[in-house]
Scaffold this motif. Structure first.
Motif, PDB file in Angstrom:
ATOM      1  N   ARG A  31       0.810  -1.222   0.000  1.00 43.15           N
ATOM      2  CA  ARG A  31       0.000   0.000   0.000  1.00 43.15           C
ATOM      3  C   ARG A  31       0.841   1.268   0.000  1.00 43.15           C
ATOM      4  NH1 ARG A  31      -1.236   4.352   0.162  1.00 43.15           N
ATOM      5  NH2 ARG A  31      -3.105   5.388   0.965  1.00 43.15           N
ATOM      6  N   TYR A  32       1.911   1.324   0.789  1.00 43.98           N
ATOM      7  CA  TYR A  32       2.660   2.558   0.952  1.00 43.98           C
ATOM      8  C   TYR A  32       3.940   2.610   0.128  1.00 43.98           C
ATOM      9  CZ  TYR A  32      -0.465   3.523   4.873  1.00 43.98           C
ATOM     10  OH  TYR A  32      -1.564   3.771   5.647  1.00 43.98           O
TER      11      TYR A  32
ATOM     12  N   GLU B 205      -1.519   2.281  -8.079  1.00 46.12           N
ATOM     13  CA  GLU B 205      -2.098   1.457  -9.139  1.00 46.12           C
ATOM     14  C   GLU B 205      -1.868  -0.028  -8.863  1.00 46.12           C
ATOM     15  OE1 GLU B 205      -0.394   2.893 -12.733  1.00 46.12           O
ATOM     16  OE2 GLU B 205      -1.594   4.742 -12.775  1.00 46.12           O
ATOM     17  N   HIS B 206      -0.643  -0.349  -8.401  1.00 47.08           N
ATOM     18  CA  HIS B 206      -0.350  -1.744  -8.042  1.00 47.08           C
ATOM     19  C   HIS B 206      -1.227  -2.193  -6.884  1.00 47.08           C
ATOM     20  CE1 HIS B 206       2.405  -4.841  -6.023  1.00 47.08           C
ATOM     21  NE2 HIS B 206       1.834  -5.419  -7.050  1.00 47.08           N
ATOM     22  N   TRP B 207      -1.420  -1.341  -5.910  1.00 44.15           N
ATOM     23  CA  TRP B 207      -2.274  -1.637  -4.759  1.00 44.15           C
ATOM     24  C   TRP B 207      -3.714  -1.905  -5.208  1.00 44.15           C
ATOM     25  CZ3 TRP B 207      -3.078  -2.875   0.141  1.00 44.15           C
ATOM     26  CH2 TRP B 207      -4.257  -2.492   0.765  1.00 44.15           C
ATOM     27  N   ASN B 208      -4.232  -1.057  -6.068  1.00 41.83           N
ATOM     28  CA  ASN B 208      -5.605  -1.226  -6.538  1.00 41.83           C
ATOM     29  C   ASN B 208      -5.779  -2.536  -7.301  1.00 41.83           C
ATOM     30  OD1 ASN B 208      -6.587   1.189  -5.462  1.00 41.83           O
ATOM     31  ND2 ASN B 208      -5.919   2.379  -7.251  1.00 41.83           N
ATOM     32  N   ARG B 209      -4.782  -2.916  -8.079  1.00 41.75           N
ATOM     33  CA  ARG B 209      -4.874  -4.189  -8.792  1.00 41.75           C
ATOM     34  C   ARG B 209      -4.920  -5.357  -7.815  1.00 41.75           C
ATOM     35  NH1 ARG B 209      -0.883  -1.837 -12.112  1.00 41.75           N
ATOM     36  NH2 ARG B 209       0.710  -3.175 -11.175  1.00 41.75           N
ATOM     37  N   ARG B 210      -4.143  -5.271  -6.751  1.00 38.68           N
ATOM     38  CA  ARG B 210      -4.105  -6.364  -5.780  1.00 38.68           C
ATOM     39  C   ARG B 210      -5.426  -6.503  -5.024  1.00 38.68           C
ATOM     40  NH1 ARG B 210       1.130  -8.488  -4.866  1.00 38.68           N
ATOM     41  NH2 ARG B 210       0.045  -9.975  -3.532  1.00 38.68           N
ATOM     42  N   VAL B 211      -5.958  -5.390  -4.516  1.00 34.53           N
ATOM     43  CA  VAL B 211      -7.184  -5.476  -3.715  1.00 34.53           C
ATOM     44  C   VAL B 211      -8.406  -5.789  -4.574  1.00 34.53           C
ATOM     45  CG1 VAL B 211      -6.325  -3.955  -1.901  1.00 34.53           C
ATOM     46  CG2 VAL B 211      -7.589  -2.979  -3.814  1.00 34.53           C
ATOM     47  N   ASN B 212      -8.312  -5.541  -5.878  1.00 33.71           N
ATOM     48  CA  ASN B 212      -9.418  -5.884  -6.778  1.00 33.71           C
ATOM     49  C   ASN B 212      -9.294  -7.291  -7.342  1.00 33.71           C
ATOM     50  OD1 ASN B 212     -10.722  -3.387  -6.526  1.00 33.71           O
ATOM     51  ND2 ASN B 212      -9.426  -2.464  -8.118  1.00 33.71           N
TER      52      ASN B 212
ATOM     53  N   LYS C 222      -6.602   7.579   0.405  1.00 33.37           N
ATOM     54  CA  LYS C 222      -5.558   7.518  -0.617  1.00 33.37           C
ATOM     55  C   LYS C 222      -4.387   8.461  -0.323  1.00 33.37           C
ATOM     56  CE  LYS C 222      -8.595   6.124  -4.420  1.00 33.37           C
ATOM     57  NZ  LYS C 222      -9.104   6.468  -5.780  1.00 33.37           N
ATOM     58  N   ARG C 223      -4.653   9.543   0.395  1.00 35.89           N
ATOM     59  CA  ARG C 223      -3.597  10.549   0.631  1.00 35.89           C
ATOM     60  C   ARG C 223      -2.576  10.078   1.679  1.00 35.89           C
ATOM     61  NH1 ARG C 223       0.099  13.145   0.856  1.00 35.89           N
ATOM     62  NH2 ARG C 223       0.441  15.376   0.525  1.00 35.89           N
ATOM     63  N   GLY C 224      -2.939   9.073   2.482  1.00 33.76           N
ATOM     64  CA  GLY C 224      -1.986   8.562   3.456  1.00 33.76           C
ATOM     65  C   GLY C 224      -0.743   8.014   2.769  1.00 33.76           C
ATOM     66  N   ASN C 225       0.452   8.334   3.283  1.00 35.51           N
ATOM     67  CA  ASN C 225       1.687   7.895   2.648  1.00 35.51           C
ATOM     68  C   ASN C 225       2.604   7.185   3.638  1.00 35.51           C
ATOM     69  OD1 ASN C 225       2.837   9.915   4.188  1.00 35.51           O
ATOM     70  ND2 ASN C 225       3.178  11.311   2.473  1.00 35.51           N
TER      71      ASN C 225
ATOM     72  N   PRO D 157       5.156  14.443   0.344  1.00 35.57           N
ATOM     73  CA  PRO D 157       4.596  14.108  -0.969  1.00 35.57           C
ATOM     74  C   PRO D 157       3.683  12.884  -0.899  1.00 35.57           C
ATOM     75  CG  PRO D 157       6.945  14.559  -1.143  1.00 35.57           C
ATOM     76  CD  PRO D 157       6.626  14.506   0.319  1.00 35.57           C
ATOM     77  N   PRO D 158       2.636  12.846  -1.718  1.00 39.33           N
ATOM     78  CA  PRO D 158       1.719  11.698  -1.723  1.00 39.33           C
ATOM     79  C   PRO D 158       2.391  10.437  -2.254  1.00 39.33           C
ATOM     80  CG  PRO D 158       1.203  13.176  -3.537  1.00 39.33           C
ATOM     81  CD  PRO D 158       2.230  13.883  -2.696  1.00 39.33           C
ATOM     82  N   THR D 159       1.752   9.321  -2.022  1.00 41.46           N
ATOM     83  CA  THR D 159       2.265   8.037  -2.502  1.00 41.46           C
ATOM     84  C   THR D 159       2.334   8.035  -4.022  1.00 41.46           C
ATOM     85  OG1 THR D 159       1.264   6.929  -0.604  1.00 41.46           O
ATOM     86  CG2 THR D 159       1.908   5.539  -2.447  1.00 41.46           C
ATOM     87  N   ASP D 160       3.422   7.470  -4.548  1.00 43.66           N
ATOM     88  CA  ASP D 160       3.618   7.409  -5.984  1.00 43.66           C
ATOM     89  C   ASP D 160       2.421   6.739  -6.675  1.00 43.66           C
ATOM     90  OD1 ASP D 160       4.840   5.719  -8.472  1.00 43.66           O
ATOM     91  OD2 ASP D 160       5.920   7.616  -8.198  1.00 43.66           O
TER      92      ASP D 160
END
Length: 477
Positions: A109-110, A461-468, A401-404, A453-456
């Motif tokens: 996630r981070y 995108e990689h996180w979203n693919r995993r949780v979906n 999403k803004r958490g880094n 700075p926010p998370t890259d």
């Protein structure tokens, strides 16, 4: 007592046999740590119920009923609500991640590595949970064999460590199913009705007990809120709980099997409180509330039945302690030790290393259980560390999403340090411990995340693919 002893011995031998059986299946890291991610609905639901309803829920839950009446159910109710919330809101995403530890999830996630900090906090929580359940075993063997506290813990702990080391999660899952059945029969269908009948039913208890024992809020509003914060929220993020979610065959199993388990916990909560109330009506002058369970079993049940109910209590203790032990060793072997020794790649599929960590930490847990007394106090310490140190970072990662990474690290470090300081200054069981920890953790997470700075985008995108469930890659370490 001969028949009671025979029942217990047969039960203990059966647990060790399950360990030998599991050893034949646990030939890979996935099989050893998450049972190959192959558990179906009934087995998943039973094992989840077994791990969350341990010594504090059984011996401690009856003890709370003895002291506070029906409101003593709140501790186990909070646990059940936690399982319900986890299963309904997050289990699908957690199961789809295909990881081994909570720290793996945080790294995905981070971005980068946060396992060193989160791993230490999670390891401390899981180890203390193991200690809690092993410590509660002393009340069972004291009734059965007249053993003193340390020898009781050695016996129960030795068996738990043996089958956990041998077969890992496969052994634990199989023993948990047996323990779930024994626990259900022993507590719900034997001890509860016997206790209520001996106490004269609800009318008999009303004649002997103060009216406050029938007040659902008599334990105190601050205590109820604290239970909900510590246990309900703690169940959302514990490694021992997530590791069970990882064993589910599918996201549907993780969701509906978990909801079934949560409802079972609600029933168990009221059963424990009612047993405690009946024991108070019959034996009002016990020196400690933690003696209520053993007293009820020893005095209210006939021979043979008593052995089965004591086996049920052991089932509760062993299921939680074994699940917490494998969680502690998983975190140590995957998140802490490889980074300390710079041998991350060597640990990827090393089943032997995981067995060694389970053995060593099992011995440590046995020693600590002998030294620490009080099942509720030890459990409270574990959940204070977990909730105060990690809740904000984990749940924040799932919903904001803004958490880094910088905010996550600041949140974990400041929250855990605050919990330790407040426990030292205010006492281990002080209600304010978790609130201070959560407050500091939340402020640190939000402020530091907004100032850095926010998370890259690639990480998100990689996180979203995993949780979906779009990326089927399994994280090896």
């Amino acid at each position: 007592m001969a028949l009671d002893n025979a029942v217990i011995v047969a039960y203990l031998v059966g647990m060790v046999a399950m360990g030998w059986w599991g050893m034949r299946r646990a030939t890979t890291k996935s099989e050893y740590l998450v049972a190959g991610r192959r558990l179906g609905g009934p087995m998943y639901s039973g094992t989840m119920s077994a791990i969350v309803l341990g010594g504090a829920s059984t011996v401690g839950g009856v003890g709370l009923g003895y002291k506070f009446g029906i409101s003593g159910a709140w501790l186990v109710l909070a646990i059940g609500l936690g399982i319900l919330l986890l299963s309904a809101a997050y289990a699908r995403r957690i199961q789809r991640l295909k990881v081994y530890t909570v720290s793996d999830m945080l790294d995905i996630r981070y971005g980068g590595s946060s396992a060193s900090v989160s791993g230490v906090v999670m390891w401390g929580y899981a180890l203390m949970l193991t200690v809690t359940s092993l410590g509660a075993s002393s009340t069972i063997f004291k009734v059965l064999f007249g053993f003193d506290r340390w020898s009781s813990i050695l016996l129960a702990g030795g068996i738990v460590v043996l089958y956990s080391v041998l077969g890992g999660m496969w052994s634990i899952s199989m023993t948990d199913i047996v323990q779930f059945i024994v626990k259900t029969v022993g507590i719900l269908f034997l001890l509860l009705p016997f206790a209520l009948i001996k106490a004269g039913g609800f009318e008999g208890m009303r004649e002997r007990l103060d009216a406050s024992f029938f007040d659902f809020t008599a334990i105190g509003g601050d205590t109820i809120v604290t239970y909900l914060v510590i246990y309900t929220l703690g169940l959302l993020i514990g490694q021992d709980i997530w590791q069970r979610v990882f064993t589910a065959r599918s996201s549907n199993v993780a969701t509906w099997g978990g909801i079934t388990s949560g409802l079972y916990c609600v029933i168990y909560a009221f059963a424990g409180a009612l047993i405690g109330m009946a024991t108070k009506a019959l034996y009002p002058d016990l020196p400690s509330r933690d003696d209520a369970f053993a007293t009820a079993v020893e005095n209210l049940l006939p021979m043979g039945v008593r052995g089965l109910v004591l086996a049920a209590a052991l089932a509760a203790l062993m299921s939680t302690s074994s699940g917490a032990l494998i969680a502690s060793s998983t975190v140590a072997a995957n998140d802490i030790w490889p980074r300390l020794t710079k041998r991350i790649s060597d640990m990827k599929e090393d089943v032997h290393a995981n067995r060694i960590f389970t053995l060593v930490l099992g011995i440590v847990a046995i020693v600590l259980a002998i030294l620490i007394e009080g099942v509720i106090a030890a459990l409270t310490v574990a959940y204070n560390l977990l909730v105060g140190g990690l809740l904000v970072t984990i749940v924040g990662g799932l919903i904001w999403k803004r958490g880094n990474r910088q905010g996550a690290l600041a949140s974990m470090i400041t929250g855990a340090i605050t919990v330790v300081i407040v426990m030292i200054t205010a006492g281990l069981e002080a209600n304010e411990v978790v609130y201070y920890g959560l407050g500091v953790s939340l402020v640190s997470y939000v402020v530091v995340s907004l100032l850095t700075p926010p998370t890259d985008k690639a990480v998100l995108e990689h996180w979203n693919r995993r949780v979906n469930g779009e990326d089927k890659e399994e994280v090896p370490t």
